[in-house]
Scaffold this motif. Structure first.
Motif, PDB file in Angstrom:
ATOM      1  N   THR A  91      -1.429  13.579  -1.753  1.00 30.73           N
ATOM      2  CA  THR A  91      -0.585  12.459  -2.105  1.00 30.73           C
ATOM      3  C   THR A  91       0.046  12.399  -3.513  1.00 30.73           C
ATOM      4  OG1 THR A  91      -2.653  10.957  -2.623  1.00 30.73           O
ATOM      5  CG2 THR A  91      -2.084  11.243  -0.183  1.00 30.73           C
ATOM      6  N   ALA A  92      -0.432  13.162  -4.119  1.00 28.87           N
ATOM      7  CA  ALA A  92       0.003  12.817  -5.519  1.00 28.87           C
ATOM      8  C   ALA A  92       1.519  13.784  -5.868  1.00 28.87           C
ATOM      9  CB  ALA A  92      -0.623  13.706  -6.658  1.00 28.87           C
TER      10      ALA A  92
ATOM     11  N   ALA B 174      -1.308   4.805   7.061  1.00 29.48           N
ATOM     12  CA  ALA B 174      -0.647   5.689   6.233  1.00 29.48           C
ATOM     13  C   ALA B 174      -0.751   5.120   4.952  1.00 29.48           C
ATOM     14  CB  ALA B 174       0.796   5.758   6.642  1.00 29.48           C
ATOM     15  N   SER B 175      -1.476   5.708   4.149  1.00 33.32           N
ATOM     16  CA  SER B 175      -1.691   5.141   2.674  1.00 33.32           C
ATOM     17  C   SER B 175      -2.509   6.342   1.566  1.00 33.32           C
ATOM     18  CB  SER B 175      -2.694   4.094   2.518  1.00 33.32           C
ATOM     19  OG  SER B 175      -2.946   3.458   1.324  1.00 33.32           O
ATOM     20  N   ALA B 176      -2.395   6.156   0.407  1.00 36.73           N
ATOM     21  CA  ALA B 176      -3.006   7.092  -0.346  1.00 36.73           C
ATOM     22  C   ALA B 176      -3.997   6.200  -1.124  1.00 36.73           C
ATOM     23  CB  ALA B 176      -1.877   7.500  -1.390  1.00 36.73           C
ATOM     24  N   GLY B 177      -4.970   7.067  -1.676  1.00 36.35           N
ATOM     25  CA  GLY B 177      -5.756   6.505  -2.669  1.00 36.35           C
ATOM     26  C   GLY B 177      -5.272   6.032  -3.868  1.00 36.35           C
TER      27      GLY B 177
ATOM     28  N   SER C 275       0.874  -1.012  -0.029  1.00 40.10           N
ATOM     29  CA  SER C 275       0.048   0.028   0.033  1.00 40.10           C
ATOM     30  C   SER C 275       0.776   1.341   0.024  1.00 40.10           C
ATOM     31  CB  SER C 275      -1.113  -0.100   1.179  1.00 40.10           C
ATOM     32  OG  SER C 275      -0.392  -0.254   2.401  1.00 40.10           O
ATOM     33  N   CYS C 276       2.156   1.088  -0.440  1.00 36.27           N
ATOM     34  CA  CYS C 276       3.076   2.169  -0.608  1.00 36.27           C
ATOM     35  C   CYS C 276       4.296   1.882  -1.125  1.00 36.27           C
ATOM     36  CB  CYS C 276       3.672   3.095   1.039  1.00 36.27           C
ATOM     37  SG  CYS C 276       4.610   1.937   1.869  1.00 36.27           S
ATOM     38  N   VAL C 277       4.738   2.865  -1.938  1.00 34.41           N
ATOM     39  CA  VAL C 277       5.853   2.776  -2.680  1.00 34.41           C
ATOM     40  C   VAL C 277       7.115   2.125  -1.995  1.00 34.41           C
ATOM     41  CG1 VAL C 277       7.795   3.974  -4.188  1.00 34.41           C
ATOM     42  CG2 VAL C 277       5.204   4.598  -4.159  1.00 34.41           C
TER      43      VAL C 277
ATOM     44  N   GLY D  85       4.438  12.915  -5.077  1.00 27.24           N
ATOM     45  CA  GLY D  85       5.282  12.084  -5.645  1.00 27.24           C
ATOM     46  C   GLY D  85       5.694  12.048  -7.234  1.00 27.24           C
ATOM     47  N   LEU D  86       4.349  12.314  -7.505  1.00 28.35           N
ATOM     48  CA  LEU D  86       4.453  12.578  -9.187  1.00 28.35           C
ATOM     49  C   LEU D  86       4.862  13.905  -9.476  1.00 28.35           C
ATOM     50  CD1 LEU D  86       1.056  10.705  -9.513  1.00 28.35           C
ATOM     51  CD2 LEU D  86       3.153   9.788 -10.327  1.00 28.35           C
TER      52      LEU D  86
ATOM     53  N   GLU E 281       2.215   6.303  -9.217  1.00 30.53           N
ATOM     54  CA  GLU E 281       3.470   6.592  -8.485  1.00 30.53           C
ATOM     55  C   GLU E 281       4.031   5.160  -8.118  1.00 30.53           C
ATOM     56  OE1 GLU E 281       4.089   8.888  -4.753  1.00 30.53           O
ATOM     57  OE2 GLU E 281       6.111   8.811  -4.647  1.00 30.53           O
TER      58      GLU E 281
ATOM     59  N   ALA F 157       8.540  12.072  -2.064  1.00 27.06           N
ATOM     60  CA  ALA F 157       7.923  10.823  -2.673  1.00 27.06           C
ATOM     61  C   ALA F 157       7.162  10.099  -1.830  1.00 27.06           C
ATOM     62  CB  ALA F 157       9.090  10.107  -3.224  1.00 27.06           C
ATOM     63  N   ASP F 158       6.445   9.007  -2.530  1.00 27.08           N
ATOM     64  CA  ASP F 158       5.497   7.963  -1.705  1.00 27.08           C
ATOM     65  C   ASP F 158       4.604   8.659  -0.879  1.00 27.08           C
ATOM     66  OD1 ASP F 158       4.878   5.711  -1.073  1.00 27.08           O
ATOM     67  OD2 ASP F 158       6.581   5.060   0.291  1.00 27.08           O
ATOM     68  N   GLY F 159       3.696   9.427  -1.304  1.00 25.41           N
ATOM     69  CA  GLY F 159       2.825  10.626  -0.874  1.00 25.41           C
ATOM     70  C   GLY F 159       2.029   9.969   0.048  1.00 25.41           C
ATOM     71  N   GLY F 160       1.530   8.712   0.328  1.00 25.45           N
ATOM     72  CA  GLY F 160       0.590   8.168   0.948  1.00 25.45           C
ATOM     73  C   GLY F 160       1.441   8.066   2.424  1.00 25.45           C
ATOM     74  N   ASN F 161       2.730   8.040   2.366  1.00 20.27           N
ATOM     75  CA  ASN F 161       3.548   7.986   3.586  1.00 20.27           C
ATOM     76  C   ASN F 161       4.037   9.028   4.159  1.00 20.27           C
ATOM     77  OD1 ASN F 161       3.744   5.306   4.605  1.00 20.27           O
ATOM     78  ND2 ASN F 161       5.361   4.678   3.312  1.00 20.27           N
TER      79      ASN F 161
ATOM     80  N   ASP G 261      -7.350  12.656  -0.952  1.00 22.84           N
ATOM     81  CA  ASP G 261      -5.883  12.648  -1.224  1.00 22.84           C
ATOM     82  C   ASP G 261      -5.380  14.280  -1.525  1.00 22.84           C
ATOM     83  OD1 ASP G 261      -4.699   9.863  -1.578  1.00 22.84           O
ATOM     84  OD2 ASP G 261      -6.980   9.842  -2.662  1.00 22.84           O
TER      85      ASP G 261
ATOM     86  N   ILE H 276      -5.821   7.011  -6.764  1.00 20.36           N
ATOM     87  CA  ILE H 276      -5.581   7.774  -8.027  1.00 20.36           C
ATOM     88  C   ILE H 276      -4.091   8.379  -8.153  1.00 20.36           C
ATOM     89  CG2 ILE H 276      -6.322   9.844  -6.510  1.00 20.36           C
ATOM     90  CD1 ILE H 276      -7.620   9.407  -9.868  1.00 20.36           C
ATOM     91  N   SER H 277      -3.415   8.692  -6.863  1.00 18.54           N
ATOM     92  CA  SER H 277      -2.193   8.995  -6.960  1.00 18.54           C
ATOM     93  C   SER H 277      -1.293   7.802  -6.766  1.00 18.54           C
ATOM     94  CB  SER H 277      -1.560   9.914  -5.956  1.00 18.54           C
ATOM     95  OG  SER H 277      -2.051   9.474  -4.537  1.00 18.54           O
TER      96      SER H 277
END
Lengths: 354, 354
Positions: B327-328, A169-172, A138-140, B330-331, A179, B252-256, B161, A174-175
């Motif tokens: 969260t974007a 700690a996570s993103a949807g 759920s993350c990079v 990182g892009l 990534e 980077a890694d926007g959710g984190n 996000d 969409i992003s």
């Protein structure tokens, strides 16, 4: 680069995957999803003791009504394991006894990178590399770690909207999907030639998808297919209490009506999830009382009463039972056969929309 | 049903919108976005006193380099207001003085439904209905409330996000966009004929979109266009400190690496956001120290020191300054002209991907 459906020859694009929901995704649900050209996953979850029986039941369904396009190498089904709680030795024993192992395993929530590596190696070895390794992240950062220890064939990219357990700690999607895909591809591109023992993996998106629009969105984001849990809670073949299923059909406005929390783990006595994980479910009296500060012992007592009340434990005014579901719960409005759901998700049938 | 670009005749499909980021989205950024066929929004935010000057600057840019396809009715630009903090009387006064009012206003974060209704009515009346009313919502319930008091021409659907302020209880666009659109359309379909004073509104998705893939995904979900904030933090025309912009490029890694919190509001002394709102920003020392339990006064003191250090207040090892981003983040990897960003988002230029 070959399409993902080439690796699972009974499947039809776009690839639809039935997530391995613990206690809910049994042989009938998995069979119907695969028979419709998707990939159904059996939920071994944390308890591997019933895996052989589940696989036997799946095989008997398959022998009664064969699925076209399958090879004799693997069964057209996957198995999901929750790594922190499942026994690797029992799992590899169950898998190594099979002439045709499952086409894939879906590995989730290891307590360490080493544990993930052991599972990937153990299963590849037990199945003579026939079974593909899917790893849910759920993350990079977790994706890069997973490459190092497990070289996944497929990443299941779990977005924050997913029901049941996932990282806080996570993103949807969409992003997260673009990534994560960019970073994994960059990582493989940067490996020296001698190190590229496998092709870059494929990517399945999960979390918040409930209809054809969600499937098309994740394809636009770059995913190779979509995995769904919440939508299949309303499949005829799901192993689910009617009270739970009715609560799913009724819930709306998923961002407001669901929450990721450890309240239900505690009330049910589920101990052992690694730090940072919680389960997303429909907000009900158990959660509201916990937030209000009701003493745990009192809340637990009320939970056990609700548990004893059967389907009534989900009914309005009395709803206390765990109701794991993702934010897409508001898009789930009718019970249908799993095979019809798969076809609707692919856009093959007229989808009833309001 | 007419396409949304028909209402804003200088625009090109798919519609790209520059979000009104407080203190950051000024006349140059808005002008360049509109000139490239999108819609730029000026951020009036909570302080309306500089609105007339911003609009004057925008007009002078427009007279110097006219934008094709504009009408003489409205300026090809929007204005964003944060309702709980902005003064409606000052706003309507500024808008009513204009022969050509802005094409749209974007209304966000009212302290009550009544306040939202007053703004919608006040602006329609001040501009002879020339200015379209856009209303930002992050759940289905708020959208239905908004119809009742404001009959929005456009909904900005804000997913979890999104960077900067939004509701804690929210879903990602993947599930929010389809559920919100279905419910609003059902609501309009159920109105008796005599009550349908306006057509069903249009829908712009915002939150987690940073490149062409995100734009295509929200179109697949049913949106009419995409609004972006974080991507335009790295526009040459953004009014932004270099330290802030560099921190965005680096994250980077926007959710984190990002979180929605009220820590930065407190440290900056921003008081007044309605309950349930927090700002998503890049996690840095200020947030980490708050989580660790550092006394507020101590954290505030360190924040003020960082503030005095200019761009160094964002540098590694010293990073304490507010860095709102979605969260974007990182892009977002390079600074570019806003017009080029708009074209890339529409898929018109070769997009550099790793």
């Amino acid at each position: 680069m070959a399409s993902i459906t080439a690796s699972y020859p009974w499947t039809t694009a776009p690839l639809i995957v039935g997530a391995p929901m613990r206690l809910i995704s049994g042989p009938s649900l998995a069979y119907e999803i695969s028979a419709a050209g998707g990939i159904g996953f059996l939920a071994a979850g944390t308890d591997v003791s019933t895996l052989s029986e589940s696989l036997s039941t799946f095989k008997s369904l398959l022998y009664t009504s064969p699925i076209g396009g399958t090879s004799s190498d693997v069964l057209p089904v996957g198995v999901g394991f929750i790594l922190w709680g499942a026994d690797l030795d029992l799992a590899t024993k169950a898998l190594s006894e099979l002439l045709e192992p499952p086409a894939a395993v879906w590995l989730f929530a290891p307590s360490s990178s080493e544990e993930l590596g052991s599972w990937a190696n153990g299963i590849r070895s037990a199945t003579n590399n026939k079974t593909k390794i899917w790893v849910q992240v759920s993350c990079v950062a977790d994706a890069i770690d997973a490459i190092k220890v497990a070289e996944p064939d497929v990443f299941v990219i779990q977005g924050a909207d997913a029901g049941g357990h996932g990282r806080y700690a996570s993103a949807g999607l969409i992003s997260l999907v673009p990534e994560l895909i960019d970073t994994v591809r960059e990582y493989y591109g940067n490996l020296k030639e001698g190190d590229t023992s496998s092709l870059p993996p494929k990517f399945i998106a999960a979390g918040g998808i409930a209809d054809e629009r969600g499937v098309n969105a994740v394809l636009a984001l770059g995913a190779d297919g979509a995995a769904l849990g919440t939508r299949f809670l309303a499949a005829e073949e799901a192993v689910i209490r009617k009270g739970y299923q009715d609560a799913v059909l009724k819930a709306a406005d998923g961002g407001n009506s669901t929450v990721r929390t450890d309240v239900y783990d505690k009330l049910r006595g589920t101990i052992g999830w690694p730090e940072g994980y919680g389960g997303r479910g429909v907000i009900n009296l158990s959660y509201r009382d916990a937030v209000k500060g009701l003493a745990f012992e009192e809340n637990e007592k009320l939970y056990k009463v609700a548990e004893g009340a059967g389907d009534k434990g989900w009914e309005e005014g009395n709803a206390r039972m765990t109701t794991y579901a993702g934010t897409a719960v508001g898009l789930v409005k009718k019970v249908a056969k799993a095979g019809d759901i798969v076809k609707e998700l692919r856009g093959e049938a007229a989808v009833q929309r309001i």
